[in-house]
Every structure is written in structure tokens, then in C-alpha cells.
Design an enzyme around this catalytic site. Structure first.
Site, mmCIF file in Angstrom:
data_model
loop_
_atom_site.group_PDB
_atom_site.id
_atom_site.type_symbol
_atom_site.label_atom_id
_atom_site.label_comp_id
_atom_site.label_asym_id
_atom_site.label_seq_id
_atom_site.Cartn_x
_atom_site.Cartn_y
_atom_site.Cartn_z
ATOM 1 N N HIS A 1 0.829 -1.215 0.000
ATOM 2 C CA HIS A 1 0.000 0.000 0.000
ATOM 3 C C HIS A 1 0.863 1.265 0.000
ATOM 4 O O HIS A 1 2.029 1.204 -0.360
ATOM 5 C CB HIS A 1 -1.008 -0.056 1.145
ATOM 6 C CG HIS A 1 -1.798 -1.332 1.137
ATOM 7 N ND1 HIS A 1 -2.882 -1.542 0.317
ATOM 8 C CD2 HIS A 1 -1.597 -2.506 1.815
ATOM 9 C CE1 HIS A 1 -3.340 -2.773 0.489
ATOM 10 N NE2 HIS A 1 -2.568 -3.381 1.391
ATOM 11 N N GLU B 1 -2.260 0.364 7.700
ATOM 12 C CA GLU B 1 -1.383 -0.682 7.168
ATOM 13 C C GLU B 1 -0.180 -0.098 6.442
ATOM 14 O O GLU B 1 0.948 -0.584 6.596
ATOM 15 C CB GLU B 1 -2.174 -1.598 6.220
ATOM 16 C CG GLU B 1 -1.346 -2.733 5.649
ATOM 17 C CD GLU B 1 -2.143 -3.665 4.757
ATOM 18 O OE1 GLU B 1 -1.567 -4.665 4.291
ATOM 19 O OE2 GLU B 1 -3.344 -3.396 4.521
ATOM 20 N N HIS C 1 2.638 -7.179 4.323
ATOM 21 C CA HIS C 1 1.290 -6.656 4.539
ATOM 22 C C HIS C 1 0.834 -6.897 5.971
ATOM 23 O O HIS C 1 1.424 -7.682 6.710
ATOM 24 C CB HIS C 1 0.303 -7.322 3.569
ATOM 25 C CG HIS C 1 0.513 -6.921 2.143
ATOM 26 N ND1 HIS C 1 -0.298 -6.023 1.501
ATOM 27 C CD2 HIS C 1 1.464 -7.293 1.242
ATOM 28 C CE1 HIS C 1 0.146 -5.842 0.259
ATOM 29 N NE2 HIS C 1 1.218 -6.615 0.086
ATOM 30 N N GLU D 1 1.372 -11.757 5.584
ATOM 31 C CA GLU D 1 0.284 -11.021 6.257
ATOM 32 C C GLU D 1 0.556 -11.124 7.759
ATOM 33 O O GLU D 1 0.356 -12.168 8.374
ATOM 34 C CB GLU D 1 -1.075 -11.637 5.906
ATOM 35 C CG GLU D 1 -1.510 -11.423 4.456
ATOM 36 C CD GLU D 1 -2.113 -10.043 4.211
ATOM 37 O OE1 GLU D 1 -2.097 -9.198 5.118
ATOM 38 O OE2 GLU D 1 -2.622 -9.816 3.090
#
Length: 227
Positions: free
Chosen positions: A10, A24, A78, A141
Site C-alpha cells: 500500500h 497498514e 502486509h 500477512e
């Protein structure tokens, strides 16, 4: 030389998942910077980044940067969301044996480093950054931003460093990296009888006098510094 491409998920207008006062995009950048700094302590590794600040990049741009750099490994970091908890990692459904081997090693090291969290498993997904990169690629993640317990960890710099450390240890093991040798301290002068003597010569109000004496001592082979 092993080229590692670090991708902080992101960025810019894309904040990624948001929860418990955290974004995030900020967390992934912090983790990636820790990873890069820790990897710099190892020989034979070249670290590259898709971003080092808060900017937006299309998924295809991230893959293109890695491909253009001819990276040996692509790692996309992430933070999860959706009400769960714990850690999981992803490779592409068509991942080759080398990629799967890297996932096995890195996943295990991350779990070991962050400790006492749910292992959600090693998974496969057709994510763009995994599909469009031309080298082994892994997406992690790391905990859930919308879970209070996980978020408390993510809000701690120490915990982010632990997450980064796990990634680094995994890469180190996967690629057989070795730590750089620490620079050796300069040998101290010893006397003819083998004993070590330290001489402190007073304080000077005139800095030029202090410098002259230090220079004179250095000419004679004695270590001299001005403090």
C-alpha cells in the site's frame, strides 16, 4: 550477490487496512525499513525497495520494479484485516519448488520470532505481485490490524522489529547469508616488557597546544586523541 526486493504494501492514497488507530501502509513501511537495515549486516546481499516513503504504486508497478532490477527474491509485506488473528504467508498457485522452499523457511522463522500468535498457515493466492514477478516471490500477512490484541503488538516498535527480524532470519537461512565481520579495534602500543601503559597528559586551555602535542605523539607512533 543476492538481490532482495522489499515491497511495503500500500502507500499514498491507498492506506490499506485501517483499525485501532493504525494504518497498514505505515506499518508495512516501518517493517520493511527494519528488514533492510538488518539485512545490511550481511555479506553478499543487495537490498532494493519498491518504496521508501509514503507514495502510491500500482501493483503492476511494484512487479515491474522488481523485474527491471532483476531481483533474486521479491518480498511483499502486509498487515491483515477481517476479524482474524495471527500470521500467514502466500506464494502463487503455480509457484516453483524454490519458491515453496523459501516460503517454508521464512514462514517458520517469522513464527519463531513473533511467538505466541496463531499460525494461519502457508497459503497460495493469485495476487498480482506474486503473479507478475519473474522471480520467487512471497507475500506475508503479519497480524490483524482490526484485532485489539494483534493491534497492540503492531503499535509497538519492539514488536515490529521482531516481525522484521523473523523475515530477515528466514532470508538469511534461505539464501545462506553470512554476517559481515566486525571491524577489529586498532592494536594498542605495548612496551618492550610486554606491558600496556596508558599516559594521560593534562588539559589545555589552548586547543592549538593540545593539537600540537597530539600530533607530536602520533609522529612517534603513539595513539593520541583529543577529548
Amino acid at each position: 550477490m543476492v538481490k532482495i526486493m522489499l515491497d511495503a504494501g500500500h502507500g499514498g492514497k491507498d492506506s490499506g487496512a485501517v483499525g485501532n488507530g493504525l494504518k497498514e501502509k505505515d506499518l508495512t513501511l516501518a517493517i520493511v525499513k527494519h528488514i533492510g537495515r538488518l539485512l545490511a549486516e550481511y555479506e553478499g546481499v543487495e537490498v532494493h525497495y519498491t518504496r521508501t516513503d509514503d507514495r502510491f504504486l500500482e501493483l503492476s508497478e511494484r512487479a515491474a520494479i522488481a523485474n527491471k532490477t532483476k531481483a533474486d527474491f521479491f518480498l511483499s509485506v502486509h498487515i491483515n484485516a477481517g476479524g482474524g488473528t495471527g500470521f500467514e504467508s502466500y506464494v502463487h498457485p503455480n509457484a516453483n519448488s524454490a519458491t515453496i522452499a523459501y516460503q517454508n523457511v521464512i514462514h517458520a522463522e517469522i513464527m519463531k520470532a513473533i511467538g505466541n500468535v496463531t499460525d494461519r498457515g502457508k497459503k497460495r493466492a493469485n495476487y498480482a505481485v506474486l503473479r507478475e514477478t519473474h522471480m520467487p516471490a512471497l507475500l506475508t500477512e503479519n497480524l490483524f490490524i482490526d484485532n485489539k490484541n494483534d493491534a497492540a503488538k503492531l503499535d509497538s516498535e519492539q514488536s515490529l522489529l521482531q516481525v522484521a527480524y523473523g523475515h530477515v532470519q528466514g532470508i538469511v537461512k534461505a539464501f545462506g547469508l553470512k554476517k559481515k565481520a566486525k571491524p577489529q579495534p586498532e592494536p594498542q602500543q605495548k612496551s618492550s616488557d610486554g606491558k600496556l601503559y596508558r599516559v594521560q597528559v593534562g588539559a589545555f586551555t589552548d586547543p592549538d597546544n593540545a593539537k600540537r602535542l597530539a600530533d607530536e605523539l602520533k609522529k612517534k607512533g603513539y595513539p593520541a586523541t583529543i577529548v
